[in-house]
Design a protein around this motif. Structure first.
Motif, PDB file in Angstrom:
ATOM      1  N   UNK A 239     -28.082 -36.287 -68.256  1.00 16.78           N
ATOM      2  CA  UNK A 239     -27.772 -37.662 -68.647  1.00 16.78           C
ATOM      3  C   UNK A 239     -27.475 -38.478 -67.395  1.00 16.78           C
ATOM      4  N   UNK A 240     -27.804 -39.770 -67.394  1.00 15.90           N
ATOM      5  CA  UNK A 240     -27.561 -40.607 -66.207  1.00 15.90           C
ATOM      6  C   UNK A 240     -26.075 -40.782 -65.940  1.00 15.90           C
ATOM      7  N   UNK A 241     -25.714 -41.087 -64.697  1.00 19.05           N
ATOM      8  CA  UNK A 241     -24.308 -41.377 -64.388  1.00 19.05           C
ATOM      9  C   UNK A 241     -23.838 -42.618 -65.150  1.00 19.05           C
ATOM     10  N   UNK A 242     -22.555 -42.770 -65.253  1.00 20.35           N
ATOM     11  CA  UNK A 242     -21.998 -43.927 -65.951  1.00 20.35           C
ATOM     12  C   UNK A 242     -22.445 -45.217 -65.260  1.00 20.35           C
ATOM     13  N   UNK A 243     -22.892 -46.166 -66.066  1.00 15.92           N
ATOM     14  CA  UNK A 243     -23.351 -47.444 -65.537  1.00 15.92           C
ATOM     15  C   UNK A 243     -24.828 -47.494 -65.216  1.00 15.92           C
ATOM     16  N   UNK A 246     -30.858 -44.545 -65.848  1.00 16.03           N
ATOM     17  CA  UNK A 246     -31.718 -43.488 -65.314  1.00 16.03           C
ATOM     18  C   UNK A 246     -30.937 -42.660 -64.309  1.00 16.03           C
ATOM     19  N   UNK A 247     -31.307 -41.390 -64.173  1.00 16.08           N
ATOM     20  CA  UNK A 247     -30.877 -40.635 -63.003  1.00 16.08           C
ATOM     21  C   UNK A 247     -31.682 -41.125 -61.808  1.00 16.08           C
ATOM     22  N   UNK A 248     -31.246 -40.725 -60.617  1.00 11.92           N
ATOM     23  CA  UNK A 248     -31.943 -41.186 -59.414  1.00 11.92           C
ATOM     24  C   UNK A 248     -33.399 -40.727 -59.400  1.00 11.92           C
ATOM     25  N   UNK A 249     -33.630 -39.431 -59.680  1.00 11.40           N
ATOM     26  CA  UNK A 249     -35.005 -38.950 -59.682  1.00 11.40           C
ATOM     27  C   UNK A 249     -35.821 -39.607 -60.780  1.00 11.40           C
ATOM     28  N   UNK A 250     -35.208 -39.814 -61.954  1.00  8.03           N
ATOM     29  CA  UNK A 250     -35.932 -40.412 -63.073  1.00  8.03           C
ATOM     30  C   UNK A 250     -36.325 -41.858 -62.774  1.00  8.03           C
ATOM     31  N   UNK A 251     -35.453 -42.605 -62.124  1.00  4.07           N
ATOM     32  CA  UNK A 251     -35.793 -44.008 -61.864  1.00  4.07           C
ATOM     33  C   UNK A 251     -36.856 -44.115 -60.776  1.00  4.07           C
ATOM     34  N   UNK A 283     -36.713 -50.979 -70.547  1.00  7.51           N
ATOM     35  CA  UNK A 283     -36.691 -49.898 -69.567  1.00  7.51           C
ATOM     36  C   UNK A 283     -37.103 -50.384 -68.188  1.00  7.51           C
ATOM     37  N   UNK A 284     -38.037 -51.333 -68.140  1.00  9.31           N
ATOM     38  CA  UNK A 284     -38.529 -51.835 -66.858  1.00  9.31           C
ATOM     39  C   UNK A 284     -37.477 -52.679 -66.148  1.00  9.31           C
ATOM     40  N   UNK A 285     -36.735 -53.486 -66.908  1.00  7.99           N
ATOM     41  CA  UNK A 285     -35.621 -54.229 -66.313  1.00  7.99           C
ATOM     42  C   UNK A 285     -34.553 -53.266 -65.801  1.00  7.99           C
ATOM     43  N   UNK A 286     -34.244 -52.247 -66.607  1.00 14.00           N
ATOM     44  CA  UNK A 286     -33.196 -51.288 -66.237  1.00 14.00           C
ATOM     45  C   UNK A 286     -33.592 -50.482 -65.003  1.00 14.00           C
ATOM     46  N   UNK A 287     -34.856 -50.066 -64.931  1.00 13.75           N
ATOM     47  CA  UNK A 287     -35.313 -49.280 -63.780  1.00 13.75           C
ATOM     48  C   UNK A 287     -35.203 -50.081 -62.495  1.00 13.75           C
ATOM     49  N   UNK A 289     -33.197 -52.553 -61.854  1.00 13.14           N
ATOM     50  CA  UNK A 289     -31.775 -52.697 -61.518  1.00 13.14           C
ATOM     51  C   UNK A 289     -31.190 -51.407 -60.973  1.00 13.14           C
ATOM     52  N   UNK A 290     -31.510 -50.278 -61.629  1.00 16.29           N
ATOM     53  CA  UNK A 290     -30.912 -48.998 -61.227  1.00 16.29           C
ATOM     54  C   UNK A 290     -31.349 -48.567 -59.832  1.00 16.29           C
ATOM     55  N   UNK A 291     -32.632 -48.737 -59.510  1.00 15.87           N
ATOM     56  CA  UNK A 291     -33.086 -48.313 -58.188  1.00 15.87           C
ATOM     57  C   UNK A 291     -32.387 -49.106 -57.099  1.00 15.87           C
TER      58      UNK A 291
END
Length: 581
Positions: A239-243, A246-251, A283-287, A289-291
């Motif tokens: 599961x991704x870290x809080x906040x 995605x996990x780092x590899x997943x994003x 998902x595309x907005x989240x990716x 942001x997460x990266x």
């Protein structure tokens, strides 16, 4: 009234369309080069059509062959299938006329060398790359004025210390991948149904370590204790870290595999459109942001560490900033270049390894030649591959390097290298005469033509023959180029391999814009193949004519998305060597 308005608009469109098409036809005629006309311009709609099932079927089975090939020539994701057919039809330099643009397709090595080595250079059409400026300008997207600075600042981070890190991480992760395969097989022979997920995971994890300083195990982390410490947030957990979504590899993987929709969401979609109205792009907005958040976190961690003790690319850029008086990267530029390294790096390397494994399975004699070369080169090295020294062993691994070069000849990750004339007309020397190319014309340096011409490679051009590259092979067609000057093109700077004529082989591009990470990729592929082949013989899981036909179909149906890739999976068996000897 509405009918009159509609007819009036249709007439205006027709007149404008005809005017533009006639203008571009006249440009082609003035060049005196062969040309053909396609009644539509490149764009997202033709590209989408070619990704459907029915449209390619119509092109291949209903239309005349010449017309189908002309349509494929306009669509970048389908161009590779043409190989050298258009060269045989129109010559090595010809024009494609559409209502929007005139394209000059080049498959002549001499012309390629002129374009890539002319003083001042033919400009790169950077506007074609603006969509990947998701975090700002970078070494790929920067215009000529700013590109030199990006080039200088990124070139210095690809160095011998980083090469050694790539070597060690490639060994660690290739062995870990094999252990993962062993854990899901009940016999010593490893059946791998698909390499679609594991090979990109391998190359992405290698890049995470050598690029960002994040050492990720190949297997998903199950123990929470492994996520402690400053780099714990980057581990590949279930599961991704809080906040984070995605996990780092997943994003990182998502940003590579779904780059089209990420660009649509974060580059093309107007900012004023409420994100809640676009749930299909969530998902595309989240990716995106997460990266950004992950790389920002990496920067904050890296700034507290001793940069001299680390050799990853992020630390290299920070070290440059600490020691340079001016011109070093801002945080935003490090984020943007970090993103482009992910997209341009791991996906292209992964597709090369996937092709190499299948080609070796299809060609057992070539595979045995590669294996025997590895065996001979490492006979005096320690049994533990982790103890191998990169500086002394890598130069001896000639046969896996030849396998990589041959794989990238037949299946180059990037099929076309784009250039353009810029705002001034230019000349090329072709077939004994100077050809005038007017301003504003785009050029495609087509690898599908260059890499499949008998003129440069011999009569066995369509065969997978890594032996052709080995300098010890005096019968190779390439041996005739031994005394030619200036043939050390990017990726070919080794005394142990034959070279084609300059301009005939450009999977890493050529000239000042050549790929910065070519050595990074070569070490990664060469040692990954070495780790696998010294332990296993690769075979097709499906035996006989049907299995071979399936594998060849997977190769032949390759299309370009981020990089050239197979559309179908081909199961492989990795048979333990001592058990099959």
């Amino acid at each position: 009234m509405w009918l009159s308005l509609t007819l009036g608009l249709l007439v205006l469109y027709t007149v404008d369309y005809s005017r533009k098409l006639y203008k571009n036809i006249r440009i082609a005629q003035r060049s005196k080069l062969p040309y053909f006309v396609v009644p539509f311009s490149m764009g997202i709609i033709p590209a989408i059509l070619f990704q459907t099932r029915w449209f390619p079927y119509i092109v291949d089975n209903v239309l005349p062959a010449w017309l189908g090939d002309n349509l494929k020539d306009v669509i970048p994701n389908s161009r590779w299938v043409l190989k050298d057919r258009q060269v045989k039809r129109y010559g090595a330099v010809y024009l494609v006329v559409t209502p929007g643009v005139v394209l000059c397709n080049v498959s002549d090595a001499g012309v390629v060398a002129q374009i890539t080595h002319t003083r001042g250079g033919w400009p790169k059409p950077v506007w074609q790359y603006q969509p990947v400026e998701l975090y700002g300008p970078n070494v790929v997207t920067a215009d000529e004025h700013h590109w030199a600075r990006h080039r200088r600042r990124t070139a210095i981070i690809f160095n011998e210390k980083n090469d050694e890190l790539v070597w060690k991480e490639s060994i660690r992760l290739a062995n870990s991948m094999i252990e993962e395969w062993q854990s899901v097989n009940v016999t010593r022979d490893l059946v791998v149904e698909t390499t679609r997920d594991d090979i990109p995971k391998l190359t992405l994890n290698i890049f995470s370590a050598a690029g960002f300083g994040v050492r990720i195990p190949f297997k998903i982390v199950a123990d929470d204790s492994e996520t402690d410490g400053p780099y714990g947030i980057f581990q590949d957990t279930r599961t991704p870290p809080q906040g984070f979504d995605f996990t780092f590899r997943a994003v990182a993987n998502y940003m590579s595999c779904n780059i089209s929709t990420v660009i649509l969401a974060n580059f093309m979609m107007p900012k004023w459109v409420p994100r809640g109205l676009l749930p299909f792009l969530k998902q595309d907005f989240a990716a995106h942001r997460d990266l950004r958040s992950y790389i920002e976190r990496l920067l904050s961690i890296a700034e507290t560490e001793d940069s001299l003790a680390n050799s990853n690319l992020i630390q290299g850029m920070l070290r440059d900033r600490a020691t340079s008086a001016e011109g070093s990267f801002t945080d935003q530029e490090i984020i943007s270049n970090g993103h482009i390294f992910i997209v341009a790096g791991h996906e292209t390397t992964a597709t090369t390894i996937r092709y190499a494994l299948l080609l070796l399975a299809l060609n057992p004699d070539a595979q045995e030649w590669v294996y025997q070369g590895i065996k001979e080169a490492t006979k005096d090295e320690p049994a533990d591959i982790d103890a191998w020294d990169q500086a002394s062993v890598y130069p001896k691994l000639i046969t896996p390097l030849c396998a990589m070069l041959e794989t990238m000849r037949l299946f180059p990750p990037v099929v076309t290298v784009p250039k353009w004339t810029g705002n001034a007309a230019r000349n090329i020397h072709y077939q004994g005469r100077d050809v005038f190319i007017e301003q504003g014309i785009n050029l495609n340096l087509n690898l599908n033509g260059l890499h499949y011409l008998e003129e440069y490679w011999g009569l066995d051009v369509k065969e997978f023959s890594p032996q052709r590259w080995d300098v010890r092979n005096e019968k190779s067609y390439l041996a005739r180029n031994a005394d030619l000057p200036g043939v050390n093109a990017p990726g070919l700077e080794y005394p142990t391999i034959h070279k084609p004529v300059r301009g005939a082989y450009i999977p890493f591009s050529d000239g000042v814009r050549a790929c910065l990470g070519k050595k990074f990729a070569q070490i990664e592929v060469v040692i990954a193949l070495t780790v696998i082949l010294r332990k296993y013989r690769i075979e097709l899981a499906q035996k006989g004519a049907e299995g071979r036909k399936r594998a060849e179909r997977a190769l032949g149906d390759s299309v370009t998305v981020v990089a050239l890739a197979m559309s179908h999976d081909v199961p492989l068996v990795f048979r333990e060597r001592h058990a099959c000897q």
